[in-house]
Design a protein around this motif. Sequence first.
Motif, PDB file in Angstrom:
ATOM      1  N   ASN A   1       4.445   2.441   3.147  1.00 58.98           N
ATOM      2  CA  ASN A   1       4.360   0.979   3.208  1.00 58.98           C
ATOM      3  C   ASN A   1       3.030   0.535   2.593  1.00 58.98           C
ATOM      4  N   LEU A   2       3.093   0.062   1.371  1.00 62.33           N
ATOM      5  CA  LEU A   2       1.893  -0.344   0.645  1.00 62.33           C
ATOM      6  C   LEU A   2       1.124  -1.439   1.374  1.00 62.33           C
ATOM      7  N   ILE A   3       1.818  -2.401   1.951  1.00 63.80           N
ATOM      8  CA  ILE A   3       1.156  -3.541   2.594  1.00 63.80           C
ATOM      9  C   ILE A   3       0.285  -3.070   3.758  1.00 63.80           C
ATOM     10  N   LYS A   4       0.788  -2.120   4.527  1.00 66.92           N
ATOM     11  CA  LYS A   4       0.021  -1.610   5.665  1.00 66.92           C
ATOM     12  C   LYS A   4      -1.223  -0.852   5.229  1.00 66.92           C
ATOM     13  N   ILE A   5      -1.111  -0.038   4.187  1.00 61.31           N
ATOM     14  CA  ILE A   5      -2.294   0.731   3.799  1.00 61.31           C
ATOM     15  C   ILE A   5      -3.357  -0.172   3.167  1.00 61.31           C
ATOM     16  N   VAL A   6      -2.927  -1.257   2.524  1.00 63.40           N
ATOM     17  CA  VAL A   6      -3.887  -2.218   1.981  1.00 63.40           C
ATOM     18  C   VAL A   6      -4.622  -2.923   3.117  1.00 63.40           C
ATOM     19  N   ALA A   7      -3.887  -3.337   4.144  1.00 67.13           N
ATOM     20  CA  ALA A   7      -4.516  -3.997   5.291  1.00 67.13           C
ATOM     21  C   ALA A   7      -5.476  -3.049   6.006  1.00 67.13           C
ATOM     22  N   ASP A   8      -5.093  -1.778   6.128  1.00 65.43           N
ATOM     23  CA  ASP A   8      -5.976  -0.786   6.747  1.00 65.43           C
ATOM     24  C   ASP A   8      -7.266  -0.635   5.949  1.00 65.43           C
ATOM     25  N   GLU A   9      -7.150  -0.677   4.619  1.00 68.10           N
ATOM     26  CA  GLU A   9      -8.331  -0.561   3.762  1.00 68.10           C
ATOM     27  C   GLU A   9      -9.245  -1.768   3.933  1.00 68.10           C
ATOM     28  N   CYS A  10      -8.667  -2.951   4.034  1.00 67.74           N
ATOM     29  CA  CYS A  10      -9.473  -4.161   4.262  1.00 67.74           C
ATOM     30  C   CYS A  10     -10.214  -4.072   5.592  1.00 67.74           C
ATOM     31  N   GLN A  11      -9.537  -3.569   6.611  1.00 72.10           N
ATOM     32  CA  GLN A  11     -10.171  -3.410   7.921  1.00 72.10           C
ATOM     33  C   GLN A  11     -11.273  -2.360   7.863  1.00 72.10           C
ATOM     34  N   ARG A  12     -11.002  -1.255   7.196  1.00 75.86           N
ATOM     35  CA  ARG A  12     -11.995  -0.176   7.090  1.00 75.86           C
ATOM     36  C   ARG A  12     -13.268  -0.647   6.415  1.00 75.86           C
ATOM     37  N   LYS A  13     -13.111  -1.540   5.434  1.00 79.57           N
ATOM     38  CA  LYS A  13     -14.274  -2.035   4.708  1.00 79.57           C
ATOM     39  C   LYS A  13     -14.928  -3.241   5.377  1.00 79.57           C
ATOM     40  N   GLY A  14     -14.374  -3.689   6.491  1.00 73.72           N
ATOM     41  CA  GLY A  14     -14.996  -4.761   7.256  1.00 73.72           C
ATOM     42  C   GLY A  14     -14.813  -6.148   6.681  1.00 73.72           C
ATOM     43  N   PHE A  15     -13.787  -6.359   5.865  1.00 75.96           N
ATOM     44  CA  PHE A  15     -13.540  -7.682   5.310  1.00 75.96           C
ATOM     45  C   PHE A  15     -12.945  -8.596   6.382  1.00 75.96           C
ATOM     46  N   SER A  16     -13.377  -9.839   6.397  1.00 69.11           N
ATOM     47  CA  SER A  16     -12.828 -10.794   7.369  1.00 69.11           C
ATOM     48  C   SER A  16     -12.042 -11.915   6.699  1.00 69.11           C
ATOM     49  N   LYS A  17     -12.262 -12.119   5.398  1.00 72.64           N
ATOM     50  CA  LYS A  17     -11.551 -13.171   4.670  1.00 72.64           C
ATOM     51  C   LYS A  17     -11.282 -12.668   3.256  1.00 72.64           C
ATOM     52  N   VAL A  18      -9.996 -12.543   2.899  1.00 75.49           N
ATOM     53  CA  VAL A  18      -9.649 -11.982   1.601  1.00 75.49           C
ATOM     54  C   VAL A  18      -8.732 -12.929   0.834  1.00 75.49           C
ATOM     55  N   LEU A  19      -8.922 -12.974  -0.466  1.00 76.84           N
ATOM     56  CA  LEU A  19      -8.069 -13.767  -1.352  1.00 76.84           C
ATOM     57  C   LEU A  19      -6.947 -12.874  -1.855  1.00 76.84           C
ATOM     58  N   VAL A  20      -5.711 -13.283  -1.609  1.00 71.43           N
ATOM     59  CA  VAL A  20      -4.551 -12.482  -2.011  1.00 71.43           C
ATOM     60  C   VAL A  20      -4.009 -12.991  -3.346  1.00 71.43           C
ATOM     61  N   LEU A  21      -4.008 -12.126  -4.340  1.00 72.12           N
ATOM     62  CA  LEU A  21      -3.430 -12.450  -5.641  1.00 72.12           C
ATOM     63  C   LEU A  21      -2.146 -11.654  -5.829  1.00 72.12           C
ATOM     64  N   GLY A  22      -1.273 -12.148  -6.672  1.00 72.52           N
ATOM     65  CA  GLY A  22      -0.022 -11.449  -6.935  1.00 72.52           C
ATOM     66  C   GLY A  22       0.962 -12.393  -7.586  1.00 72.52           C
ATOM     67  N   THR A  23       2.238 -12.057  -7.502  1.00 73.29           N
ATOM     68  CA  THR A  23       3.244 -12.995  -7.978  1.00 73.29           C
ATOM     69  C   THR A  23       3.198 -14.237  -7.086  1.00 73.29           C
ATOM     70  N   LYS A  24       3.775 -15.320  -7.571  1.00 67.03           N
ATOM     71  CA  LYS A  24       3.770 -16.551  -6.785  1.00 67.03           C
ATOM     72  C   LYS A  24       4.451 -16.326  -5.438  1.00 67.03           C
ATOM     73  N   LEU A  25       5.503 -15.534  -5.424  1.00 58.12           N
ATOM     74  CA  LEU A  25       6.214 -15.259  -4.176  1.00 58.12           C
ATOM     75  C   LEU A  25       5.351 -14.453  -3.219  1.00 58.12           C
ATOM     76  N   THR A  26       4.642 -13.465  -3.725  1.00 55.34           N
ATOM     77  CA  THR A  26       3.736 -12.680  -2.879  1.00 55.34           C
ATOM     78  C   THR A  26       2.669 -13.567  -2.263  1.00 55.34           C
ATOM     79  N   MET A  27       2.093 -14.442  -3.076  1.00 55.77           N
ATOM     80  CA  MET A  27       1.020 -15.313  -2.587  1.00 55.77           C
ATOM     81  C   MET A  27       1.547 -16.371  -1.623  1.00 55.77           C
ATOM     82  N   GLN A  28       2.504 -17.151  -2.075  1.00 52.83           N
ATOM     83  CA  GLN A  28       2.950 -18.295  -1.283  1.00 52.83           C
ATOM     84  C   GLN A  28       3.976 -17.914  -0.219  1.00 52.83           C
TER      85      GLN A  28
END
Length: 249
Positions: A120-147
Amino acid sequence: MSVKSIIQQSGIISNLQRMKHIGIVDITTVGACLCANEIVAQAAKIDSSGKHPEFTMHAFSYDQYKDSICRKDWSSLADKICESIRLLEKIGADFIIIPSNTPHFAIDLIEKNSPLKVVNLIKIVADECQRKGFSKVLVLGTKLTMQGGLYNEVLNSKNITPMIPTDNVCDKIEHLIRKEIIPSQINSTTVEDVQQDIKKYDCDAVILGCTELPVVYNENNLGKPIVDTTRLLGQYALKLACDDNFSPK
């Protein structure tokens, strides 16, 4: 932390002798090839002899995926992806990665119907954000992914605030992905225009939530930390392929 360090610290074999066979479902070939290249490149950092996991990539014509995605027909999309997975299983794949973010709207259905373990790509990305201590992230991608909020639930569960660009910027990014990067017709003016828009956002990091975006964006030209979902998936797949404790679905 490097893949080599993770492998050594976790007790996973570092000699790459008993690697699992990775099955890659190719939705868009640009992203799938970037991911496959990352697997090979990271393996070379561990073992300079040239060893890397066996992997097999399968793709149906992109329009077959695109039609289901445009209709938000996740059941149809999951069926098509699982068709790929069954073919990869016959070839000998031990587990599956899908180097494409938007199809993960169907991940629950895919996991339910797949004969093999699916990362599950989405879960491992979220785990990476948590590991790096990010609290606010900008999500880029297709319009459907973003919105469509693909990352919202999993990021919120980790107390990370997802941000998305304005409608106008979302349209620009959608055009860049669909009309320029995927068909390999990149216009530097478009890239620079979107780049300036992204730099205006106040965030801890940027998730490149489309596996094609690393072709044009990185930490240097965005001026912010990034989470490269394409390469992160490749690194995770290598780790899993080398894991003696791996268990199939």
